[in-house]
Design a protein around this motif. Sequence first.
Motif, short mmCIF file in Angstrom:
data_model
loop_
_atom_site.label_atom_id
_atom_site.label_comp_id
_atom_site.label_asym_id
_atom_site.label_seq_id
_atom_site.Cartn_x
_atom_site.Cartn_y
_atom_site.Cartn_z
N LEU A 1 -9.46 9.69 -7.92
CA LEU A 1 -8.29 9.15 -7.22
C LEU A 1 -8.43 7.64 -7.01
N GLY A 2 -9.68 7.20 -6.78
CA GLY A 2 -9.91 5.76 -6.69
C GLY A 2 -9.61 5.07 -8.00
N TYR A 3 -10.00 5.71 -9.11
CA TYR A 3 -9.68 5.17 -10.44
C TYR A 3 -8.17 5.05 -10.62
N GLU A 4 -7.43 6.10 -10.26
CA GLU A 4 -5.98 6.06 -10.42
C GLU A 4 -5.37 4.93 -9.59
N TRP A 5 -5.91 4.72 -8.39
CA TRP A 5 -5.43 3.65 -7.52
C TRP A 5 -5.66 2.28 -8.17
N PHE A 6 -6.88 2.03 -8.61
CA PHE A 6 -7.21 0.72 -9.17
C PHE A 6 -6.50 0.49 -10.50
N HIS A 7 -6.37 1.55 -11.30
CA HIS A 7 -5.67 1.39 -12.57
C HIS A 7 -4.20 1.07 -12.34
N MET A 8 -3.55 1.81 -11.44
CA MET A 8 -2.16 1.54 -11.12
C MET A 8 -2.00 0.11 -10.59
N THR A 9 -2.88 -0.28 -9.66
CA THR A 9 -2.79 -1.60 -9.05
C THR A 9 -2.95 -2.71 -10.08
N ALA A 10 -3.80 -2.48 -11.08
CA ALA A 10 -4.00 -3.49 -12.12
C ALA A 10 -2.72 -3.78 -12.88
N HIS A 11 -1.80 -2.82 -12.91
CA HIS A 11 -0.56 -2.98 -13.67
C HIS A 11 0.65 -3.34 -12.80
N LEU A 12 0.43 -3.51 -11.52
CA LEU A 12 1.54 -3.84 -10.62
C LEU A 12 1.39 -5.24 -10.07
N VAL B 1 -10.78 -6.22 -10.92
CA VAL B 1 -10.47 -5.10 -11.81
C VAL B 1 -9.28 -5.46 -12.71
N THR B 2 -8.26 -6.08 -12.12
CA THR B 2 -7.08 -6.48 -12.89
C THR B 2 -7.44 -7.44 -14.00
N THR B 3 -8.27 -8.43 -13.70
CA THR B 3 -8.68 -9.41 -14.70
C THR B 3 -9.33 -8.75 -15.90
N LEU B 4 -10.30 -7.86 -15.63
CA LEU B 4 -11.01 -7.21 -16.73
C LEU B 4 -10.11 -6.23 -17.48
N LYS C 1 -3.16 -8.00 -3.67
CA LYS C 1 -4.39 -7.38 -4.12
C LYS C 1 -5.60 -7.95 -3.39
N THR C 2 -6.56 -7.07 -3.14
CA THR C 2 -7.83 -7.50 -2.58
C THR C 2 -8.64 -8.21 -3.66
N ARG C 3 -9.76 -8.80 -3.26
CA ARG C 3 -10.62 -9.48 -4.22
C ARG C 3 -11.12 -8.51 -5.30
N VAL D 1 0.83 -1.21 0.00
CA VAL D 1 0.00 0.00 0.00
C VAL D 1 0.86 1.25 0.00
N MET D 2 1.86 1.29 0.85
CA MET D 2 2.71 2.48 0.95
C MET D 2 3.49 2.70 -0.34
N GLU D 3 3.94 1.61 -0.96
CA GLU D 3 4.68 1.75 -2.21
C GLU D 3 3.78 2.29 -3.31
N ARG D 4 2.53 1.82 -3.33
CA ARG D 4 1.58 2.32 -4.33
C ARG D 4 1.29 3.80 -4.11
#
Length: 258
Positions: free
Chosen positions: A153-164, A175-178, A168-170, A18-21
């Motif tokens: 900001l939530g979008y930026e978080w989920f988009h970034m997380t999808a590429h890292l 989101v990553t799968t789609l 990850k939470t469920r 989380v902190m790194e993200r």
Amino acid sequence: MSDRAQGIGQAGAKRGGVMERLRIMYRHWSVRGMSAVLVLAALWLAVNGPLWAWSFVVFGIPAQMLNEYSLHRYIFHLNPPRQQWAFNLLYQAHYGHHDFPTNQRLFFVPVWVAVPVLCSSFAVVWGVLALVTPYALPLAVAIVPVGGIATFLGYEWFHMTAHLTVPKTRVERHVTTLHNQHHFRDFSRWFHVSPGGEVIDRIMGTAIDVDALKSQQRIEFIRTLGMRPDDARLVTARAHFAGRYGLSADEITRAAAV
């Protein structure tokens, strides 16, 4: 290792993720600027707005999700312009992200896109509300720079997380799968990124069953949005932005390989 020690280790790893993200996100000027506007807007609303105006914050969520979908589908995925200057703008805004999907500097919406969208959205909402209520300003503030930016900001978080590759939470895994289907199977599908935004894709006819996508033949030149990887516009844009996005000569050479 004991169960207790293992649990502590896993919790520490998750916190570290989380902190790194957050560090990755807040290196970007758009995220910093929009966060500052969110804080200032919330403070203004707390001081100047009626208490009930806070209930309108929730309307900023679907409004921003529509912005997210529309911008991604109709602007970021425009047919590649012939003029290099126009192509370069879209390369910065989105083409480059598809070209180099793991480059962290290309994860986020550019500030020169985010600010005009914010200002125009606020102007439209304020203008419409001014026709029907004397509380137009506080309601517009609640909807756009508070609810809308929080959703952005939530979008930026989920988009970034999808590429890292991080814990990850469920919801993040979903989101990553789609989103991976959009990047690596069919870039004309699944334009949403924020959780729940897939409803818009389904309504707009740009959704497709994940299993169907798996069996569908992958679109040719998927990472370059259907353009040949050695297209002169792409080659020029990569060379032009190599320094800004930290692209090595080897990465550029590989990206241009057909």
